[in-house]
Write a protein that holds these residues in place. Structure first.
Motif, PDB file in Angstrom:
ATOM      1  N   ILE A 110     -44.084  -1.938  13.248  1.00 11.27           N
ATOM      2  CA  ILE A 110     -43.519  -1.545  14.542  1.00 11.27           C
ATOM      3  C   ILE A 110     -44.533  -1.796  15.649  1.00 11.27           C
ATOM      4  N   SER A 111     -45.802  -1.452  15.398  1.00 15.48           N
ATOM      5  CA  SER A 111     -46.847  -1.686  16.395  1.00 15.48           C
ATOM      6  C   SER A 111     -46.942  -3.162  16.754  1.00 15.48           C
ATOM      7  N   LYS A 112     -46.928  -4.020  15.736  1.00 13.25           N
ATOM      8  CA  LYS A 112     -47.022  -5.462  15.988  1.00 13.25           C
ATOM      9  C   LYS A 112     -45.814  -5.967  16.773  1.00 13.25           C
ATOM     10  N   ALA A 113     -44.616  -5.468  16.415  1.00 12.73           N
ATOM     11  CA  ALA A 113     -43.405  -5.904  17.120  1.00 12.73           C
ATOM     12  C   ALA A 113     -43.468  -5.526  18.598  1.00 12.73           C
ATOM     13  N   LEU A 114     -43.957  -4.322  18.892  1.00 17.96           N
ATOM     14  CA  LEU A 114     -44.062  -3.878  20.285  1.00 17.96           C
ATOM     15  C   LEU A 114     -45.096  -4.698  21.050  1.00 17.96           C
ATOM     16  N   ILE A 115     -46.229  -4.944  20.413  1.00 20.51           N
ATOM     17  CA  ILE A 115     -47.292  -5.712  21.072  1.00 20.51           C
ATOM     18  C   ILE A 115     -46.860  -7.157  21.277  1.00 20.51           C
ATOM     19  N   ASP A 116     -46.200  -7.747  20.269  1.00 20.24           N
ATOM     20  CA  ASP A 116     -45.687  -9.115  20.410  1.00 20.24           C
ATOM     21  C   ASP A 116     -44.688  -9.209  21.555  1.00 20.24           C
ATOM     22  N   ALA A 117     -43.842  -8.172  21.685  1.00 18.63           N
ATOM     23  CA  ALA A 117     -42.826  -8.177  22.740  1.00 18.63           C
ATOM     24  C   ALA A 117     -43.449  -8.179  24.132  1.00 18.63           C
ATOM     25  N   HIS A 118     -44.686  -7.697  24.240  1.00 24.56           N
ATOM     26  CA  HIS A 118     -45.389  -7.683  25.523  1.00 24.56           C
ATOM     27  C   HIS A 118     -46.370  -8.853  25.650  1.00 24.56           C
ATOM     28  N   MET A 177     -36.221  -0.051  11.458  1.00 24.71           N
ATOM     29  CA  MET A 177     -35.689  -1.386  11.719  1.00 24.71           C
ATOM     30  C   MET A 177     -34.814  -1.395  12.970  1.00 24.71           C
ATOM     31  N   LYS A 178     -34.067  -0.321  13.172  1.00 23.62           N
ATOM     32  CA  LYS A 178     -33.209  -0.214  14.358  1.00 23.62           C
ATOM     33  C   LYS A 178     -34.048  -0.307  15.634  1.00 23.62           C
ATOM     34  N   ARG A 179     -35.147   0.423  15.667  1.00 21.43           N
ATOM     35  CA  ARG A 179     -35.998   0.420  16.856  1.00 21.43           C
ATOM     36  C   ARG A 179     -36.590  -0.961  17.113  1.00 21.43           C
ATOM     37  N   MET A 180     -37.030  -1.631  16.049  1.00 16.23           N
ATOM     38  CA  MET A 180     -37.624  -2.956  16.226  1.00 16.23           C
ATOM     39  C   MET A 180     -36.594  -3.966  16.716  1.00 16.23           C
ATOM     40  N   LEU A 181     -35.392  -3.921  16.146  1.00 12.46           N
ATOM     41  CA  LEU A 181     -34.360  -4.875  16.546  1.00 12.46           C
ATOM     42  C   LEU A 181     -33.853  -4.594  17.952  1.00 12.46           C
ATOM     43  N   GLU A 182     -33.759  -3.328  18.313  1.00 10.57           N
ATOM     44  CA  GLU A 182     -33.331  -2.989  19.672  1.00 10.57           C
ATOM     45  C   GLU A 182     -34.340  -3.482  20.703  1.00 10.57           C
ATOM     46  N   ARG A 183     -35.609  -3.502  20.335  1.00  7.41           N
ATOM     47  CA  ARG A 183     -36.634  -4.037  21.232  1.00  7.41           C
ATOM     48  C   ARG A 183     -36.412  -5.518  21.517  1.00  7.41           C
ATOM     49  N   HIS A 184     -35.692  -6.191  20.623  1.00  8.14           N
ATOM     50  CA  HIS A 184     -35.406  -7.614  20.804  1.00  8.14           C
ATOM     51  C   HIS A 184     -34.006  -7.846  21.365  1.00  8.14           C
ATOM     52  N   LEU A 222     -33.162 -12.128   1.988  1.00 10.54           N
ATOM     53  CA  LEU A 222     -34.577 -11.895   2.272  1.00 10.54           C
ATOM     54  C   LEU A 222     -35.126 -10.871   1.293  1.00 10.54           C
ATOM     55  N   THR A 223     -36.334 -11.134   0.817  1.00  9.01           N
ATOM     56  CA  THR A 223     -36.951 -10.273  -0.184  1.00  9.01           C
ATOM     57  C   THR A 223     -37.914  -9.287   0.466  1.00  9.01           C
ATOM     58  N   LYS A 224     -37.846  -8.031   0.038  1.00  5.73           N
ATOM     59  CA  LYS A 224     -38.771  -7.008   0.519  1.00  5.73           C
ATOM     60  C   LYS A 224     -40.140  -7.197  -0.118  1.00  5.73           C
ATOM     61  N   PRO A 225     -41.240  -6.865   0.581  1.00  3.89           N
ATOM     62  CA  PRO A 225     -41.278  -6.324   1.944  1.00  3.89           C
ATOM     63  C   PRO A 225     -40.847  -7.367   2.969  1.00  3.89           C
ATOM     64  N   ILE A 226     -40.052  -6.930   3.944  1.00  2.96           N
ATOM     65  CA  ILE A 226     -39.471  -7.836   4.923  1.00  2.96           C
ATOM     66  C   ILE A 226     -40.493  -8.202   5.992  1.00  2.96           C
ATOM     67  N   ASN A 227     -40.649  -9.494   6.212  1.00  2.00           N
ATOM     68  CA  ASN A 227     -41.446  -9.980   7.335  1.00  2.00           C
ATOM     69  C   ASN A 227     -40.545  -9.972   8.565  1.00  2.00           C
ATOM     70  N   PHE A 228     -40.885  -9.146   9.571  1.00  2.97           N
ATOM     71  CA  PHE A 228     -39.976  -8.969  10.702  1.00  2.97           C
ATOM     72  C   PHE A 228     -39.789 -10.260  11.490  1.00  2.97           C
ATOM     73  N   GLU A 229     -40.845 -11.056  11.610  1.00  2.00           N
ATOM     74  CA  GLU A 229     -40.726 -12.320  12.340  1.00  2.00           C
ATOM     75  C   GLU A 229     -39.723 -13.241  11.654  1.00  2.00           C
TER      76      GLU A 229
END
Length: 217
Positions: free
Chosen positions: A43-51, A117-124, A199-206
């Motif tokens: 989640i931290s990486k997704a937020l930082i990438d988004a900025h 996952m909901k929070r990360m996808l909503e950020r996108h 997709l196989t877990k652990p899921i790579n969000f990118e």
């Protein structure tokens, strides 16, 4: 740049490249010792990438601590004639509706995983609806419009394969299967059930984000 330095359990070199993956934790016994789902750093990486920023980690190995560094670009906020910052002016404006082709039904019986996952996808920019069983998912598909189904295979009432087959009888909805197993047989079974991707877990969000974009473009 901001840095966080600790002297804790450290990160082994063979896992350091995977530490930002969804559901990934540095060592196999971490969940038993400390709990957690392996979502925090993802989640931290997704937020930082988004900025437009970058997060990195360094560790000399097990029991050697770790250093996390975050780089973010900073800009001065332009001030309007009324003394209000530009970002404040934007916040006061009505937010646009979620565009079509971004409505996603996410199905997983693990509530914390769903929320992460909901929070990360909503950020996108995706509109996420949650279901925690196949029955809930079918009810939502019948009552709402979706552009994509993302489902775990191991659901409590029936499998994700059965869910996808039932959904496809009613609607031509693309789907992404999430599973802890990734053999050729697992992938083939997912496609036979009607899933577009597996997709196989652990899921790579990118990778998940790119898969979603490809299916909804």
């Amino acid at each position: 740049e901001a840095r966080v330095i600790d002297t804790g359990i450290g990160i082994e070199q063979e896992t350091i490249d995977k530490i930002f993956n969804v559901f990934e934790q540095g060592q196999a016994d971490i969940t038993r010792r400390f709990g957690g789902l392996g979502l925090g750093l993802a989640i931290s990486k997704a937020l930082i990438d988004a900025h437009g920023g970058k997060i990195q980690v360094q560790s000399a190995g097990k029991d050697q601590g770790a250093i996390f560094s975050v780089e973010l670009n900073t800009v001065l906020t332009p001030i309007g004639q009324d003394g209000e910052g530009q970002d404040q002016q934007i916040d006061r404006e009505a937010k646009p509706a979620v565009p079509k082709h971004r409505r996603v039904l996410l199905v997983d019986d693990h509530h914390d995983t769903c929320i992460g996952m909901k929070r990360m996808l909503e950020r996108h920019g995706y509109e996420i609806t949650l279901a925690h069983s196949a029955e809930q998912a079918v009810e939502k598909v019948h009552s709402q419009d979706f552009d994509l189904l993302i489902s775990d295979i191991g659901l409590p009432d029936r499998s994700g394969y059965e869910l996808m087959r039932e959904v496809r009888l009613k609607k031509d909805l693309p789907g992404i299967a999430l599973s802890g197993f990734g053999s050729e047989q697992d992938i083939s079974q997912a496609r036979e059930a009607g899933f577009s991707e597996h997709l196989t877990k652990p899921i790579n969000f990118e990778r998940l984000e790119k898969t979603i974009q490809a299916l909804l473009s």
